[in-house]
Structure formats: structure tokens, C-alpha cells
Motif scaffolding. Structure first.
Motif, PDB file in Angstrom:
ATOM      1  N   SER A  14     -34.703 -21.927   4.246  1.00  0.00           N
ATOM      2  CA  SER A  14     -35.542 -22.903   3.553  1.00  0.00           C
ATOM      3  C   SER A  14     -36.227 -22.275   2.347  1.00  0.00           C
ATOM      4  O   SER A  14     -36.348 -22.906   1.290  1.00  0.00           O
ATOM      5  N   THR A  17     -33.554 -22.037  -0.405  1.00  0.00           N
ATOM      6  CA  THR A  17     -32.805 -23.187  -0.916  1.00  0.00           C
ATOM      7  C   THR A  17     -33.569 -24.500  -1.047  1.00  0.00           C
ATOM      8  O   THR A  17     -33.053 -25.452  -1.617  1.00  0.00           O
ATOM      9  N   VAL A  18     -34.791 -24.594  -0.515  1.00  0.00           N
ATOM     10  CA  VAL A  18     -35.509 -25.870  -0.505  1.00  0.00           C
ATOM     11  C   VAL A  18     -36.701 -25.803  -1.464  1.00  0.00           C
ATOM     12  O   VAL A  18     -37.602 -24.976  -1.266  1.00  0.00           O
ATOM     13  N   PRO A  61     -32.392 -29.586   0.333  1.00  0.00           N
ATOM     14  CA  PRO A  61     -31.864 -28.320  -0.194  1.00  0.00           C
ATOM     15  C   PRO A  61     -31.188 -28.516  -1.553  1.00  0.00           C
ATOM     16  O   PRO A  61     -30.758 -29.622  -1.898  1.00  0.00           O
ATOM     17  N   SER A 203     -31.224 -31.734   6.178  1.00  0.00           N
ATOM     18  CA  SER A 203     -31.954 -32.427   5.114  1.00  0.00           C
ATOM     19  C   SER A 203     -32.486 -33.755   5.633  1.00  0.00           C
ATOM     20  O   SER A 203     -31.771 -34.466   6.348  1.00  0.00           O
ATOM     21  N   ARG A 205     -35.398 -30.940   5.085  1.00  0.00           N
ATOM     22  CA  ARG A 205     -35.720 -29.767   5.906  1.00  0.00           C
ATOM     23  C   ARG A 205     -37.183 -29.850   6.336  1.00  0.00           C
ATOM     24  O   ARG A 205     -38.080 -29.943   5.492  1.00  0.00           O
TER      25      ARG A 205
END
Length: 232
Positions: A14, A17-18, A61, A203, A205
Motif C-alpha cells: 500500500s 502503490t496507493v 492502487p 481496491s 485498499r
């Protein structure tokens, strides 16, 4: 892979990528695991659910995914309805993960609701107040399963642990313990209250989300089953 190891993997993924977590943890950090050296974060990195309201697209993400939540995510897995049964959702959305061969009906919490209760097993699921309003219209053979919020666990002795954002988090078993759906949900105590992470949802997340600030409790191991439970 162990329960805690899966949680740590979700945290690191996370952060990488988030957008929401990249920003939050890059600025303040977090504990256990520490994702930015020397920064330990506010409240250990826990996120009050109010803080993600209106920011669900930032929980998607970078590779893309859904930006909406499912308030009954996980119901089919936790409820475990037998084949051929009927699940009646009282004042709630229909679950998307019921096993094959299980029917679903959605009714409003009023005695005027009409449902064909012809099935080997019938399970009515809903908020306690909605089930109470429909009680006189339910045949005696219908099993009633209330959806119980985190801050109400100490006040009831049966049902599913539920949250409008996180979905279904666990249930009360015959051992008398509130069991987490530990294959899909991680929980830990934080200064804000119990925080939950969805281990398999890609997703949006949801990591270390505190559904009710101040909802105290501990995460322990069930003495009978050896799996994680919440002790209110």
C-alpha cells in the motif's frame, strides 16, 4: 504465510502503490512496520474512517481498480449458509459472494414485506433494529443473524461483526468468542481504537482503518480454536 506476515506485506504494498497511504505515511510515517526510517506516525499509522470519507479514489492502487466499498463484503464466507438455503437481507444490500446454490432476497424492515420462505434453511440478516421490526413477519424456523458494530460487541451475544466501509469482519462462534475472518481480515489495537486491514481486497485498499474511534478491545487467540478473536 502467517497472519502477521500477510498484514506487513499489505502495508508495504500500500505504501508503494496507493496514493492515500504514500502521502500519509511519507509525511508522518507509521509503526509496525516502519515504512519510513525514523518516522513513527500519528496513532501508529491508524486511519479514522472519517478521514477516508470522500477520498476513496485515492485508495485505488496506481494500477487501477474499484473505488467503491461493499458494506456486506465477506458475508458469504463468514455466514457459511448451507447449500439450498435462502438468505434474506433485511434493509441491506445483497451480498456478492454467496456460495453457489444459495438464494438471496432483499426486503425492507416492515411487516408488510412479502418473502417466499420456502427453503430447507432460511437466514435473515440485518441490523438488530431492522430484524426486530420484521420479527412478527418471520416464521419461527427462520434463523436471525444481526449485524453488530464494533462498539456494540460487548452488548450482544450473537451475530456478525459488521461495518459499512469494511464489510463483514467476523462472527460470534459457539465458543462464545468474537472470531475474526482472519484469512481476510487483520486487526490490531491502536491509540484510536481497534484498526482493521482487509488482507485480500486489492481496491479500494483499506489498511489500519478505525471504524469507530474509541472502540476499545483487544485482539487475542481463542482458547478452543487457536485463531484470532476480538475481546470487547
Amino acid at each position: 504465510m502467517g497472519w502477521r506476515a500477510r498484514y506487513r506485506r499489505v502495508v508495504r504494498s500500500s505504501f508503494a502503490t496507493v496514493p492515500f497511504y504514500r502521502e500519509r505515511w511519507a509525511l508522518s510515517g507509521r509503526t509496525d512496520p516502519v515504512v519510513v526510517s525514523g518516522r513513527f506516525g500519528d496513532d501508529g499509522g491508524a486511519v479514522p474512517v472519517a478521514r477516508i470519507a470522500g477520498r476513496l479514489p485515492e485508495l485505488v492502487p496506481l494500477a487501477g481498480g474499484r473505488a467503491d466499498v461493499d458494506p456486506v463484503r465477506g458475508l458469504g464466507t463468514v455466514l457459511r449458509p448451507p447449500a439450498g438455503s435462502l438468505v434474506v437481507m433485511v434493509g441491506a444490500l445483497p451480498p456478492m459472494d454467496l456460495p453457489e446454490g444459495v438464494r438471496c432476497a432483499v426486503v425492507e424492515p416492515s411487516e408488510e414485506s412479502v418473502v417466499d420462505f420456502t427453503a430447507p434453511s432460511v437466514i435473515a440478516v440485518g441490523a438488530p433494529k431492522d430484524l426486530a421490526r420484521l420479527a412478527n413477519a418471520l416464521p419461527e424456523h427462520v434463523r436471525q443473524v444481526p449485524l453488530v458494530a464494533i462498539d456494540e460487541l460487548a452488548d450482544v451475544d450473537t451475530g456478525l461483526i459488521a461495518d459499512d466501509v469494511l464489510g463483514i469482519l467476523g462472527d460470534r462462534r459457539d465458543c462464545g468468542q468474537w472470531h475474526l475472518d482472519w484469512q481476510r481480515v487483520y486487526a490490531r489495537a491502536t491509540p484510536l481504537g481497534l484498526a482493521f486491514t482487509l488482507l485480500r481486497q486489492q481496491s479500494p485498499r483499506l489498511v489500519d482503518v478505525v471504524p469507530v474511534e474509541g472502540a476499545r478491545g483487544a485482539v487475542a487467540s481463542c482458547p478452543r480454536h487457536g485463531s484470532p478473536v476480538i475481546v470487547p
